[in-house]
Motif scaffolding. Structure first.
Motif, PDB file in Angstrom:
ATOM      1  N   VAL A  62       0.710  -1.142   0.090  1.00  0.00           N
ATOM      2  CA  VAL A  62      -0.050   0.073  -0.065  1.00  0.00           C
ATOM      3  C   VAL A  62       0.966   1.340   0.036  1.00  0.00           C
ATOM      4  CG1 VAL A  62      -1.667   1.379   1.361  1.00  0.00           C
ATOM      5  CG2 VAL A  62      -1.666  -1.131   1.262  1.00  0.00           C
ATOM      6  N   GLU A  63       1.924   1.256   1.006  1.00  0.00           N
ATOM      7  CA  GLU A  63       2.766   2.322   0.836  1.00  0.00           C
ATOM      8  C   GLU A  63       3.579   2.758  -0.352  1.00  0.00           C
ATOM      9  OE1 GLU A  63       6.500   3.809   3.773  1.00  0.00           O
ATOM     10  OE2 GLU A  63       4.557   2.901   4.726  1.00  0.00           O
ATOM     11  N   ALA A  64       4.150   1.538  -1.043  1.00  0.00           N
ATOM     12  CA  ALA A  64       4.808   1.563  -2.390  1.00  0.00           C
ATOM     13  C   ALA A  64       3.820   2.151  -3.453  1.00  0.00           C
ATOM     14  CB  ALA A  64       5.093   0.255  -2.559  1.00  0.00           C
ATOM     15  N   ARG A  65       2.699   1.851  -3.531  1.00  0.00           N
ATOM     16  CA  ARG A  65       1.810   2.340  -4.297  1.00  0.00           C
ATOM     17  C   ARG A  65       1.623   3.659  -4.131  1.00  0.00           C
ATOM     18  NH1 ARG A  65      -3.914  -0.756  -5.623  1.00  0.00           N
ATOM     19  NH2 ARG A  65      -3.843  -0.633  -7.967  1.00  0.00           N
ATOM     20  N   SER A  66       1.348   4.222  -2.959  1.00  0.00           N
ATOM     21  CA  SER A  66       1.139   5.603  -2.612  1.00  0.00           C
ATOM     22  C   SER A  66       2.369   6.422  -2.889  1.00  0.00           C
ATOM     23  CB  SER A  66       0.949   5.627  -1.117  1.00  0.00           C
ATOM     24  OG  SER A  66       0.741   7.128  -0.657  1.00  0.00           O
ATOM     25  N   LEU A  67       3.525   5.975  -2.605  1.00  0.00           N
ATOM     26  CA  LEU A  67       4.930   6.814  -3.128  1.00  0.00           C
ATOM     27  C   LEU A  67       5.037   6.858  -4.437  1.00  0.00           C
ATOM     28  CD1 LEU A  67       7.521   5.274  -0.533  1.00  0.00           C
ATOM     29  CD2 LEU A  67       6.553   7.562  -0.449  1.00  0.00           C
ATOM     30  N   LEU A  68       4.688   5.734  -5.309  1.00  0.00           N
ATOM     31  CA  LEU A  68       5.096   5.691  -6.575  1.00  0.00           C
ATOM     32  C   LEU A  68       3.901   6.733  -7.499  1.00  0.00           C
ATOM     33  CD1 LEU A  68       6.307   2.167  -7.120  1.00  0.00           C
ATOM     34  CD2 LEU A  68       7.514   4.194  -7.142  1.00  0.00           C
ATOM     35  N   ALA A  69       2.788   6.475  -6.819  1.00  0.00           N
ATOM     36  CA  ALA A  69       1.597   7.248  -7.380  1.00  0.00           C
ATOM     37  C   ALA A  69       2.061   8.800  -7.228  1.00  0.00           C
ATOM     38  CB  ALA A  69       0.386   7.217  -6.824  1.00  0.00           C
ATOM     39  N   GLN A  70       2.816   9.312  -6.181  1.00  0.00           N
ATOM     40  CA  GLN A  70       3.113  10.645  -6.194  1.00  0.00           C
ATOM     41  C   GLN A  70       4.369  10.977  -6.822  1.00  0.00           C
ATOM     42  OE1 GLN A  70       3.128  11.352  -1.923  1.00  0.00           O
ATOM     43  NE2 GLN A  70       1.171  10.702  -1.700  1.00  0.00           N
ATOM     44  N   HIS A  71       5.341  10.002  -6.907  1.00  0.00           N
ATOM     45  CA  HIS A  71       6.695  10.484  -7.399  1.00  0.00           C
ATOM     46  C   HIS A  71       7.228   9.391  -8.387  1.00  0.00           C
ATOM     47  CE1 HIS A  71       6.918  13.347  -3.850  1.00  0.00           C
ATOM     48  NE2 HIS A  71       6.701  12.217  -3.036  1.00  0.00           N
ATOM     49  N   GLY A 129       8.267   7.050   3.550  1.00  0.00           N
ATOM     50  CA  GLY A 129       6.894   6.802   4.224  1.00  0.00           C
ATOM     51  C   GLY A 129       7.473   6.147   5.535  1.00  0.00           C
ATOM     52  N   GLU A 130       6.497   5.438   6.070  1.00  0.00           N
ATOM     53  CA  GLU A 130       6.550   4.739   7.380  1.00  0.00           C
ATOM     54  C   GLU A 130       7.795   3.641   7.514  1.00  0.00           C
ATOM     55  OE1 GLU A 130       4.210   2.306  10.765  1.00  0.00           O
ATOM     56  OE2 GLU A 130       3.045   4.131   9.888  1.00  0.00           O
ATOM     57  N   ARG A 131       7.221   2.723   6.290  1.00  0.00           N
ATOM     58  CA  ARG A 131       8.065   1.355   5.962  1.00  0.00           C
ATOM     59  C   ARG A 131       9.227   1.315   4.878  1.00  0.00           C
ATOM     60  NH1 ARG A 131       3.027   0.520   7.741  1.00  0.00           N
ATOM     61  NH2 ARG A 131       2.830  -1.109   9.474  1.00  0.00           N
ATOM     62  N   LEU A 132       8.731   2.382   3.833  1.00  0.00           N
ATOM     63  CA  LEU A 132       9.582   2.417   2.534  1.00  0.00           C
ATOM     64  C   LEU A 132      10.271   3.856   2.446  1.00  0.00           C
ATOM     65  CD1 LEU A 132       7.173   0.141   0.280  1.00  0.00           C
ATOM     66  CD2 LEU A 132       9.173  -0.641   1.555  1.00  0.00           C
ATOM     67  N   VAL A 133      11.221   3.801   1.691  1.00  0.00           N
ATOM     68  CA  VAL A 133      11.790   4.802   1.024  1.00  0.00           C
ATOM     69  C   VAL A 133      12.135   4.743  -0.605  1.00  0.00           C
ATOM     70  CG1 VAL A 133      13.942   6.242   1.110  1.00  0.00           C
ATOM     71  CG2 VAL A 133      13.055   5.301   3.216  1.00  0.00           C
ATOM     72  N   LEU A 134      11.645   5.751  -1.171  1.00  0.00           N
ATOM     73  CA  LEU A 134      11.916   5.880  -2.596  1.00  0.00           C
ATOM     74  C   LEU A 134      13.464   6.533  -2.953  1.00  0.00           C
ATOM     75  CD1 LEU A 134      11.034   5.107  -5.772  1.00  0.00           C
ATOM     76  CD2 LEU A 134       9.782   7.217  -5.605  1.00  0.00           C
ATOM     77  N   VAL A 135      14.370   5.984  -3.391  1.00  0.00           N
ATOM     78  CA  VAL A 135      15.637   6.510  -3.631  1.00  0.00           C
ATOM     79  C   VAL A 135      16.128   6.332  -5.069  1.00  0.00           C
ATOM     80  CG1 VAL A 135      16.447   6.077  -1.469  1.00  0.00           C
ATOM     81  CG2 VAL A 135      16.887   4.496  -3.111  1.00  0.00           C
ATOM     82  N   ASP A 136      16.988   7.472  -5.451  1.00  0.00           N
ATOM     83  CA  ASP A 136      17.730   7.252  -6.589  1.00  0.00           C
ATOM     84  C   ASP A 136      19.264   7.002  -6.645  1.00  0.00           C
ATOM     85  OD1 ASP A 136      18.369   7.057  -9.449  1.00  0.00           O
ATOM     86  OD2 ASP A 136      17.725   9.374  -9.770  1.00  0.00           O
ATOM     87  N   CYS A 137      19.813   5.743  -6.989  1.00  0.00           N
ATOM     88  CA  CYS A 137      21.078   5.460  -6.615  1.00  0.00           C
ATOM     89  C   CYS A 137      21.785   5.442  -7.869  1.00  0.00           C
ATOM     90  CB  CYS A 137      21.123   4.200  -5.676  1.00  0.00           C
ATOM     91  SG  CYS A 137      20.555   4.217  -4.210  1.00  0.00           S
ATOM     92  N   HIS A 138      23.101   6.085  -7.948  1.00  0.00           N
ATOM     93  CA  HIS A 138      24.067   5.914  -9.006  1.00  0.00           C
ATOM     94  C   HIS A 138      25.352   5.210  -8.960  1.00  0.00           C
ATOM     95  CE1 HIS A 138      21.346   8.798 -10.986  1.00  0.00           C
ATOM     96  NE2 HIS A 138      21.387  10.027 -10.142  1.00  0.00           N
TER      97      HIS A 138
END
Length: 138
Positions: A62-71, A129-138
């Motif tokens: 649920v949290e992943a879907r929410s994060l990805l919908a925004q970003h 979010g509370e459980r997940l983080v969306l990152v960009d790693c190079h």
């Protein structure tokens, strides 16, 4: 000898019997609805496209879907970081819950990590979010 009009039920009598049966049916259904605490609003929610989805998947999905919908940028592939790819059940539910987005295996690019996220240089936190983080790693 049968006299005409005797033994036949008139249209009016049929209508009255039909109304009586209908009234009894409505009274019975009303009693059942009261006993089970029927709610029209709850019945309407059962026909919503994703009804109950949030309660049937792990909270990370649920949290992943929410994060990805925004970003999420639709053209950028997404990978799962350690912790998410280690749990095969969670990984499967993420694949299903984020569909039609395709997940791939990579050590860099746009990734979902469990919090607190990667502790390595070259990774930029996009959102969390509370459980997940969306990152960009190079």
């Amino acid at each position: 000898m049968i006299k005409p009009g005797k033994g036949n039920i008139s249209v009016l009598q049929r209508g009255l019997v039909g109304l009586l049966i209908g009234a009894l049916l409505l009274v019975g259904l009303r009693g059942i609805a009261r006993d089970v605490h029927f709610s029209g609003a709850l019945l309407n929610q059962a026909f919503v496209a994703d009804a109950g989805w949030i309660h049937s998947v792990p909270p990370e999905v649920v949290e992943a879907r929410s994060l990805l919908a925004q970003h999420h940028d639709g053209g950028v592939p997404l990978a799962l970081g350690p912790g998410l790819e280690d749990d095969s059940l969670l990984q499967q539910r993420l694949w299903e819950g984020l569909y039609p987005m395709r997940l791939h295996e990579a050590d860099n690019g746009r990734m979902l990590w469990k919090t607190p996220g990667p502790q390595r240089p070259g990774c930029t936190r996009i959102a969390g979010g509370e459980r997940l983080v969306l990152v960009d790693c190079h």
